[in-house]
Design an enzyme around this catalytic site. Structure first.
Site, short mmCIF file in Angstrom:
data_model
loop_
_atom_site.label_atom_id
_atom_site.label_comp_id
_atom_site.label_asym_id
_atom_site.label_seq_id
_atom_site.Cartn_x
_atom_site.Cartn_y
_atom_site.Cartn_z
N HIS A 152 5.67 -3.49 -0.32
CA HIS A 152 4.84 -4.68 -0.48
C HIS A 152 3.45 -4.23 -0.84
O HIS A 152 2.98 -3.21 -0.34
CB HIS A 152 4.82 -5.48 0.84
CG HIS A 152 4.29 -6.87 0.65
ND1 HIS A 152 2.95 -7.15 0.68
CD2 HIS A 152 4.94 -8.03 0.40
CE1 HIS A 152 2.80 -8.45 0.47
NE2 HIS A 152 3.97 -9.00 0.28
N ASP A 209 12.26 -10.39 1.83
CA ASP A 209 13.45 -10.69 1.05
C ASP A 209 14.63 -9.79 1.36
O ASP A 209 15.73 -10.03 0.84
CB ASP A 209 13.12 -10.58 -0.45
CG ASP A 209 12.35 -11.80 -0.89
OD1 ASP A 209 12.67 -12.88 -0.38
OD2 ASP A 209 11.43 -11.67 -1.71
N1 ACO Z 1 11.75 1.60 -3.96
C1 ACO Z 1 11.37 2.85 -4.24
N2 ACO Z 1 10.09 3.25 -4.39
C2 ACO Z 1 9.14 2.33 -4.25
C3 ACO Z 1 9.45 0.97 -3.95
C4 ACO Z 1 10.80 0.62 -3.80
N3 ACO Z 1 11.16 -0.63 -3.50
N4 ACO Z 1 8.32 0.27 -3.86
C5 ACO Z 1 7.32 1.12 -4.10
N5 ACO Z 1 7.81 2.38 -4.33
C6 ACO Z 1 7.03 3.59 -4.55
C7 ACO Z 1 6.47 3.65 -5.97
O1 ACO Z 1 7.33 4.33 -6.86
C8 ACO Z 1 5.17 4.39 -5.75
O2 ACO Z 1 5.46 5.75 -5.61
P1 ACO Z 1 4.39 6.87 -6.15
O3 ACO Z 1 3.13 6.66 -5.34
O4 ACO Z 1 5.05 8.17 -5.90
O5 ACO Z 1 4.17 6.56 -7.62
C9 ACO Z 1 4.70 3.91 -4.39
O6 ACO Z 1 5.90 3.53 -3.67
C10 ACO Z 1 3.74 2.73 -4.43
O7 ACO Z 1 4.37 1.69 -5.17
P2 ACO Z 1 3.63 0.71 -6.16
O8 ACO Z 1 4.60 0.22 -7.19
O9 ACO Z 1 2.37 1.34 -6.65
O10 ACO Z 1 3.24 -0.48 -5.16
P3 ACO Z 1 2.84 -1.92 -5.56
O11 ACO Z 1 1.99 -2.42 -4.47
O12 ACO Z 1 2.31 -1.98 -6.96
O13 ACO Z 1 4.25 -2.70 -5.58
C11 ACO Z 1 6.11 -4.02 -4.98
C12 ACO Z 1 4.70 -3.54 -4.60
C13 ACO Z 1 6.11 -4.66 -6.39
C14 ACO Z 1 6.56 -5.11 -3.99
C15 ACO Z 1 7.07 -2.81 -4.96
O14 ACO Z 1 7.09 -2.24 -3.66
C16 ACO Z 1 8.48 -3.18 -5.40
O15 ACO Z 1 8.77 -3.18 -6.62
N6 ACO Z 1 9.41 -3.50 -4.43
C17 ACO Z 1 10.74 -3.92 -4.77
C18 ACO Z 1 10.75 -5.37 -5.18
C19 ACO Z 1 10.58 -6.30 -3.99
O16 ACO Z 1 11.21 -6.19 -2.96
N7 ACO Z 1 9.68 -7.30 -4.20
C20 ACO Z 1 9.42 -8.33 -3.20
C21 ACO Z 1 8.03 -8.26 -2.69
S1 ACO Z 1 7.78 -9.40 -1.39
C22 ACO Z 1 7.65 -10.87 -2.17
O17 ACO Z 1 7.19 -11.04 -3.25
C23 ACO Z 1 8.14 -12.00 -1.45
#
Ligand code: ACO
Length: 430
Positions: A309, A365
């Site tokens: 998140h 979720d």
């Molecule tokens: N699985 C694997 N790796 C992940 C995940 C994941 N679900 N989420 C983040 N990471 C990793 C990224 O690759 C990144 O790694 P790095 O630092 O080595 O490059 C690090 O964790 C940080 O991730 P970001 O993408 O920079 O974080 P951001 O805050 O931009 O993204 C998000 C947040 C979009 C929710 C992301 O965690 C994601 O795509 N999760 C999966 C989708 C999801 O469940 N969305 C629902 C969110 S809650 C809602 O809207 C109700």
């Protein structure tokens, strides 16, 4: 401490600017950069708005480090335990909890705005292909409401704003259920005002004209708690979209249709649908390690859906509550192999260095899809359920924004990195 500031210095020219620091009730202090462009000649660069507060708000606060969520100052756990969804809707919309009398008046008002125009039902919904994605239908139908209710669309009239808010909260479950019925080919079912908000939604989705339908209290309660947890989440992508669209003075139905469209994405509200698809793809506990390895592989676009998140760097408090509801629902509706898989996946991910280091925890979720599935709600309706609950948050933010004396049209700047100047050659010379 009064008059706190930060000083920004351009290390090339030595020129400085002093910027005021604003203190919030909770959370990080905020540097007011409003005069930066005019007085210093710089914009700020912040892709994804990771360090940017776009507005002042009194509605919701989430503490990402501690994993806490408050609506209007009340902790989400207390609201989920003591209130029904419409009480929480009243709170978000009006800033305080209703008295018994106010709640019953609110229920009456919502109950008396919950029908759809026949034109909309017969012509608009039936105009969609039978297999249209319900989120595609929702986006179009919510936007179309301004064509039906242009009588109360003066956004600077508080009475019009309130009627529109009530109409949206009241009609969104009816529209959601109608989309579902259109997909299944069954007759539409009208709302029933003796039922609760969530009981009514279940009834409109699952009742058929040939036999009585009884709302199951376990399903009704589960949905009510899920809706409370999904009702608002401060300046997320869809809420920010509603604010940005509405900041131009666009009508609220159009602004909220933009919010529905934004919610649909798999990185936001579409994640609940994506979680179930992912669990189906993983298929068996024996495959988990392979998928965890894929989630960690930088060259693989696969992510663990329902994990991570932007703000929470701790367990999402909503996920904790939903996990409990999930167990209650499955105790009644029978076990789901997806739950076992989800719990195992969660255990493995939470003990893996990659996820620990990045503070990646299950989000709201991760479990909500399993509950929806147990209640008989099809996967393509999951994000629609989220949209129904979030409508109250969207409209509360839209109202707050219109009331804000500092409201300006949202207009971000950019860092232009394209071609500097090119002359257009003649067609024959290209
Ligand atoms: N699985 C694997 N790796 C992940 C995940 C994941 N679900 N989420 C983040 N990471 C990793 C990224 O690759 C990144 O790694 P790095 O630092 O080595 O490059 C690090 O964790 C940080 O991730 P970001 O993408 O920079 O974080 P951001 O805050 O931009 O993204 C998000 C947040 C979009 C929710 C992301 O965690 C994601 O795509 N999760 C999966 C989708 C999801 O469940 N969305 C629902 C969110 S809650 C809602 O809207 C109700």
């Amino acid at each position: 401490m009064a008059n706190k500031t930060v000083t920004l210095t351009d290390n090339t020219t030595g020129k400085s600017i002093e910027l005021p620091i604003m203190d919030p009730t909770h959370g990080n202090s905020v540097v007011d950069i409003g005069k930066l462009a005019k007085e210093f000649g710089y914009f700020t660069y912040d892709p994804g708005f990771v360090s940017t507060a776009s507005c002042k708000s009194t509605i919701t606060f989430l503490d990402g480090e501690r994993g806490q969520l408050y609506y209007r100052g009340y902790p989400i756990e207390q609201l989920a335990a003591k209130c029904c969804f419409l009480e929480v809707a009243y709170l978000l919309l009006n800033g305080r909890l209703p008295t018994e009398q106010e709640l019953s008046e609110f229920q009456y008002i919502i109950g008396h705005h919950n029908m759809m125009r026949e034109n909309l039902r017969y012509n608009l919904i039936r105009g969609f292909n039978y297999d249209a994605h319900p989120m595609a239908m929702m986006t179009g139908i919510v936007g179309s409401l301004s064509a039906f209710y242009h009588d109360n669309l003066d956004i600077y009239n508080p009475e019009h704003r309130m009627i529109t808010s009530h109409r949206l909260i009241a009609k969104i479950p009816t529209i959601a259920a109608a989309c579902y019925k259109h997909n299944t080919g069954q007759p539409f079912v009208f709302p029933q005002n003796h039922l609760t908000y969530c009981g009514n939604l279940l009834h409109m989705m699952f009742a058929v004209p040939c036999e009585p339908y009884h709302v199951d209290p376990v399903a009704e309660k589960a949905l009510d708690v899920l809706f409370i947890l999904h009702a608002d989440h401060e300046q997320n992508a869809s809420t920010s979209t509603v604010r940005l669209a509405g900041s131009s003075g666009a009508n609220p139905y159009a602004a909220i249709a933009a919010g529905v469209a934004s919610l649909w994405g798999p990185a936001h509200g579409g994640a609940n649908e994506a979680v179930l698809k992912m669990l189906a793809e993983i298929g068996d506990v024996s495959n988990i390690d392979k998928y965890i390895a894929r989630a960690k592989d930088k060259d693989d676009s696969f992510r663990l859906m329902g994990f991570g998140h932007r703000v929470y760097r701790n367990y999402d408090p909503r996920a904790k509550l939903i996990k409990e509801v999930c167990h209650q629902v499955l105790a009644k509706y029978g076990d789901d192999p997806h739950l076992e898989l989800a719990m195992k996946l969660e255990d493995i991910a939470l003990s893996d260095e990659f996820f620990i280091e990045r503070k990646l925890y299950p989000n709201v979720d991760f479990y909500s899809g399993i509950i929806y599935k147990a209640l008989g709600i099809p996967i393509n309706m999951f994000t629609v359920m989220f949209a129904v609950a979030r409508t109250v948050g969207w409209i509360s933010h839209w109202k707050e924004m219109i009331d804000d004396p500092e409201l300006k049209i949202g207009r971000p700047r950019q860092l232009y990195v394209g071609e500097a100047h090119r002359d257009v050659p003649d067609l024959a010379d290209r």
